[in-house]
Design a protein around this motif. Structure first.
Motif, PDB file in Angstrom:
ATOM      1  N   SER A 180       8.707   5.699  -5.160  1.00  0.00           N
ATOM      2  CA  SER A 180       7.738   5.360  -4.327  1.00  0.00           C
ATOM      3  C   SER A 180       7.927   3.913  -4.100  1.00  0.00           C
ATOM      4  O   SER A 180       8.276   3.048  -4.822  1.00  0.00           O
ATOM      5  N   GLY A 181       7.236   3.346  -2.946  1.00  0.00           N
ATOM      6  CA  GLY A 181       7.117   1.953  -2.556  1.00  0.00           C
ATOM      7  C   GLY A 181       6.553   1.993  -1.304  1.00  0.00           C
ATOM      8  O   GLY A 181       5.573   2.862  -0.675  1.00  0.00           O
TER       9      GLY A 181
ATOM     10  N   ARG B 188       8.688   3.590   1.941  1.00  0.00           N
ATOM     11  CA  ARG B 188       8.837   4.914   1.547  1.00  0.00           C
ATOM     12  C   ARG B 188       7.651   5.688   1.248  1.00  0.00           C
ATOM     13  O   ARG B 188       7.578   6.894   1.318  1.00  0.00           O
ATOM     14  N   GLY B 189       6.527   5.053   0.842  1.00  0.00           N
ATOM     15  CA  GLY B 189       5.247   5.513   0.680  1.00  0.00           C
ATOM     16  C   GLY B 189       5.324   6.326  -0.701  1.00  0.00           C
ATOM     17  O   GLY B 189       6.231   6.177  -1.511  1.00  0.00           O
TER      18      GLY B 189
ATOM     19  N   ASP C 228       0.110  17.488  -4.782  1.00  0.00           N
ATOM     20  CA  ASP C 228      -0.683  16.572  -4.576  1.00  0.00           C
ATOM     21  C   ASP C 228      -0.251  15.175  -4.399  1.00  0.00           C
ATOM     22  O   ASP C 228      -0.331  14.076  -5.477  1.00  0.00           O
ATOM     23  N   PRO C 229       0.270  14.634  -3.080  1.00  0.00           N
ATOM     24  CA  PRO C 229       0.779  13.347  -2.894  1.00  0.00           C
ATOM     25  C   PRO C 229      -0.061  12.296  -3.449  1.00  0.00           C
ATOM     26  O   PRO C 229       0.428  11.035  -3.379  1.00  0.00           O
TER      27      PRO C 229
ATOM     28  N   ASP D 105       0.912  -1.170  -0.050  1.00  0.00           N
ATOM     29  CA  ASP D 105       0.041  -0.006  -0.001  1.00  0.00           C
ATOM     30  C   ASP D 105       0.828   1.282  -0.010  1.00  0.00           C
ATOM     31  O   ASP D 105       1.213   1.766   0.999  1.00  0.00           O
ATOM     32  N   ARG D 106       1.160   1.638  -1.234  1.00  0.00           N
ATOM     33  CA  ARG D 106       2.160   3.000  -1.172  1.00  0.00           C
ATOM     34  C   ARG D 106       1.270   3.971  -0.623  1.00  0.00           C
ATOM     35  O   ARG D 106       2.142   4.878   0.071  1.00  0.00           O
ATOM     36  N   THR D 107       0.104   4.394  -0.609  1.00  0.00           N
ATOM     37  CA  THR D 107      -0.307   5.520  -0.205  1.00  0.00           C
ATOM     38  C   THR D 107      -0.101   5.752   1.322  1.00  0.00           C
ATOM     39  O   THR D 107       0.139   7.026   1.762  1.00  0.00           O
TER      40      THR D 107
END
Ligand SMILES: *[C@@H]1O[C@H](CO)[C@@H](O)[C@H](O)[C@H]1NC(C)=O
Ligand SMILES: *[C@@H]1O[C@H](CO)[C@@H](O)[C@H](O)[C@H]1NC(C)=O
Ligand SMILES: *[C@@H]1O[C@H](CO)[C@@H](O)[C@H](O)[C@H]1NC(C)=O
Ligand SMILES: *[C@@H]1O[C@H](CO)[C@@H](O)[C@H](O)[C@H]1NC(C)=O
Ligand SMILES: *[C@@H]1O[C@H](CO)[C@@H](O)[C@H](O)[C@H]1NC(C)=O
Ligand SMILES: *[C@@H]1O[C@H](CO)[C@@H](O)[C@H](O)[C@H]1NC(C)=O
Ligand SMILES: *[C@@H]1O[C@H](CO)[C@@H](O)[C@H](O)[C@H]1NC(C)=O
Ligand SMILES: *[C@@H]1O[C@H](CO)[C@@H](O)[C@H](O)[C@H]1NC(C)=O
Ligand SMILES: CC(=O)N[C@H]1CO[C@H](CO)[C@@H](O)[C@@H]1O
Length: 439
Positions: free
Chosen positions: A98-99, A75-76, A86-87, A51-53
């Motif tokens: 990202s990860g 990392r997100g 706007d992440p 879940d990257r978010t």
């Protein structure tokens, strides 16, 4: 002549079924608002999802349909340097940094290897669901797909490295928890990948063919603009074969029990599938034995695929075609804001995210389950319970296929056969009628 034309109409046209079963369970996300996910896996009745978010691996218990824990330390979603505002937007996030991304279970070690956005592979102990090691692959941007060869006991990690235009693959030794080797892939075709920051990568899925080799999909390279499948020898740690594809832009890969490789195509730039006129995109099935590679299946109507799962007992592939598009036909003059005397028919494409269930013997689509085009990019199926799991915006959807698979299949096939026979009879009557009229 007319008679011949009618005979052509007699060939039964089986309409593609859109199969919309209600999931037996939807587990709400404990970490809210997931919009970007990576890989997923099922092991010992537990479901693991990148879940990257929320910068985490989410862990769910399937039998009790509940979320067990959230493993933090990833990392997100890293906002794009040119637009930090706007992440949460996947397209605006820099996926190259990202990860978590791909993940793989090492069942003989009771560990989960997860590729992260800083080139690290994080090792999760499955007994207590916590990170027990961080292995540096030497990469500085995202490590993407991971696959495991239990034979040589090596993990293969892809490093798309878009920024330096230098895609690599890294072998990780889980015992020493260090890098054991490296391969360099063909450079991406930057002419094809014109989406700028929206391009996720050219190296996508990696799989291990049991007792054989690693296989990696590269969507588009200078050598093979339509994409290629790369075979990697886990003993010599070298590339043993490269198979070029036309107009496929492969992303998802999965072997069936007979060693046939399902190749999920994106069939177009980015992940979008092709143009109007119905689901005309396709995915491919390859035979990869030694140097006699060949295309043995062309699965029509399946494109925009990210990940693919396989169940031996159900004999099916499950392709997460979350970027599938279908044509929406509309006649101007009705609800169109541009309505006028213009009577032309406009064709538009429309997002049609779905999981396609494909019979791995016939390479034909059996069913389509509607999903969403954000988090519906990964799919997992439990080999023991036949639970099919797709993460959706509304929660983790579990479809119980074991008890109802045959039932649904029979029902759907019966329904479509009925339609076929009905169409056949009507056509036959028309033919007979026309024949007499013409006489
Ligand atoms: C950055 O993202 C925000 C929010 O989506 C948007 O309003 C803005 O136009 C974007 N800026 C650029 C330069 O793309
Ligand atoms: C999880 O188990 C591993 C291996 O036994 C151990 O090293 C680690 O400390 C444990 N972590 C937690 C948080 O209990
Ligand atoms: C691994 O890295 C993560 C993120 O930096 C950190 O939270 C975690 O404690 C590290 N674990 C180990 C075992 O080094
Ligand atoms: C697969 O079938 C489509 C038509 O559905 C065709 O356009 C395409 O060229 C075929 N691809 C291969 C590799 O056979
Ligand atoms: C409707 O007309 C506007 C203005 O001419 C145009 O920009 C738009 O693309 C048209 N929409 C469709 C669906 O044709
Ligand atoms: C996803 O679906 C929404 C709603 O149908 C649509 O507006 C959007 O364009 C789709 N996105 C993509 C990338 O297909
Ligand atoms: C797949 O196709 C084969 C060959 O027609 C058939 O025997 C089998 O029952 C099919 N599998 C499913 C799950 O429908
Ligand atoms: C499976 O189908 C049967 C018959 O329609 C239905 O009674 C049952 O509730 C279904 N089971 C599940 C788990 O959906
Ligand atoms: C920004 C956003 O979508 N926030 C939502 C996150 O999830 C919670 C709980 O479901 C919502 O209340 C927020 O609106």
């Amino acid at each position: 002549m007319k008679f011949v034309n009618f005979l052509i109409l007699l060939i039964p046209v089986r309409a593609q079924q859109l199969y919309n079963p209600k999931p037996s369970t939807v587990i709400p996300w404990k970490s809210h608002n997931a919009t970007s996910v990576g890989g997923s896996a099922i092991f010992n009745q537990q479901y693991y999802l990148s879940d990257r978010t929320n910068a985490a691996v989410e862990v769910f218990d399937i039998s009790s349909a509940s979320q067990i824990t959230t493993i933090k330390g990833f990392r997100g979603l890293v906002p794009h340097p040119h637009n930090k505002s706007d992440p949460l937007e996947t397209e605006k996030a820099n996926l190259e940094l990202s990860g978590p991304n791909g993940l793989v279970v090492l069942s003989d070690r009771d560990e989960l290897y997860v590729a992260d956005g800083d080139g690290t592979v994080r090792v999760i102990n499955l007994a207590n669901n916590s990170i027990v090691a961080n292995i540096s692959t030497g990469a500085t941007r995202r490590a993407n797909a991971v696959a495991y060869c239990p034979w040589t006991k090596l993990v293969f990690v892809t490093y798309p490295n878009i920024q330096e235009n230098n895609p690599q693959g890294v072998f990780v030794d889980p015992l020493a928890r260090s890098v054991a080797g490296q391969v360099t892939f063909n450079r991406p075709n930057t002419g094809t990948l014109t989406h700028g920051y929206h391009v996720a990568s050219t190296l996508s899925e990696a799989v291990y063919k049991p007792n054989d080799r690693f296989y990696v999909a590269s969507s588009s390279t200078v050598v093979n603009p339509g994409g290629e499948i790369i075979e990697i020898d886990p003993f010599t740690l070298t590339i043993s074969h490269t198979f070029g594809l036309d107009n496929c832009y492969p992303v998802g890969l999965m072997f069936n029990n007979e060693g046939h490789l399902f190749v999920g195509c994106s069939n177009g730039r980015g992940l979008a599938s092709p143009s109007a006129g119905g689901p005309t995109g396709y995915s491919l099935v390859l035979r990869t034995s030694s140097n006699k590679w060949s295309v043995i299946g062309n699965v029509s109507g399946v494109s925009g695929v990210d990940q693919v799962a396989y169940s031996q007992s159900l004999g099916s592939w499950f392709a997460a075609a979350y970027r599938e598009r279908t044509a929406k036909t509309r006649t101007a003059g009705s609800s169109s804001p541009n309505s006028s005397s213009d009577e032309t028919t406009h064709k538009q494409e429309k997002s049609a995210p779905q999981v396609d269930i494909i019979n791995s013997t016939t390479n034909k689509v059996q069913h389509r389950i509607q999903t969403d085009n954000r988090t519906g990019q990964t799919v997992a199926v439990d080999p023991h319970t036949h639970n099919l799991i797709v993460p959706l915006i509304g929660g983790i959807a579990i479809y119980k296929l074991e008890r109802n698979a045959t039932h649904y299949l029979d029902e759907s096939i019966a329904a479509s056969t009925q339609v076929d026979s009905y169409v056949g009879i009507v056509t036959l009557m028309l033919v007979v009628l026309t024949f007499y009229i013409c006489m």
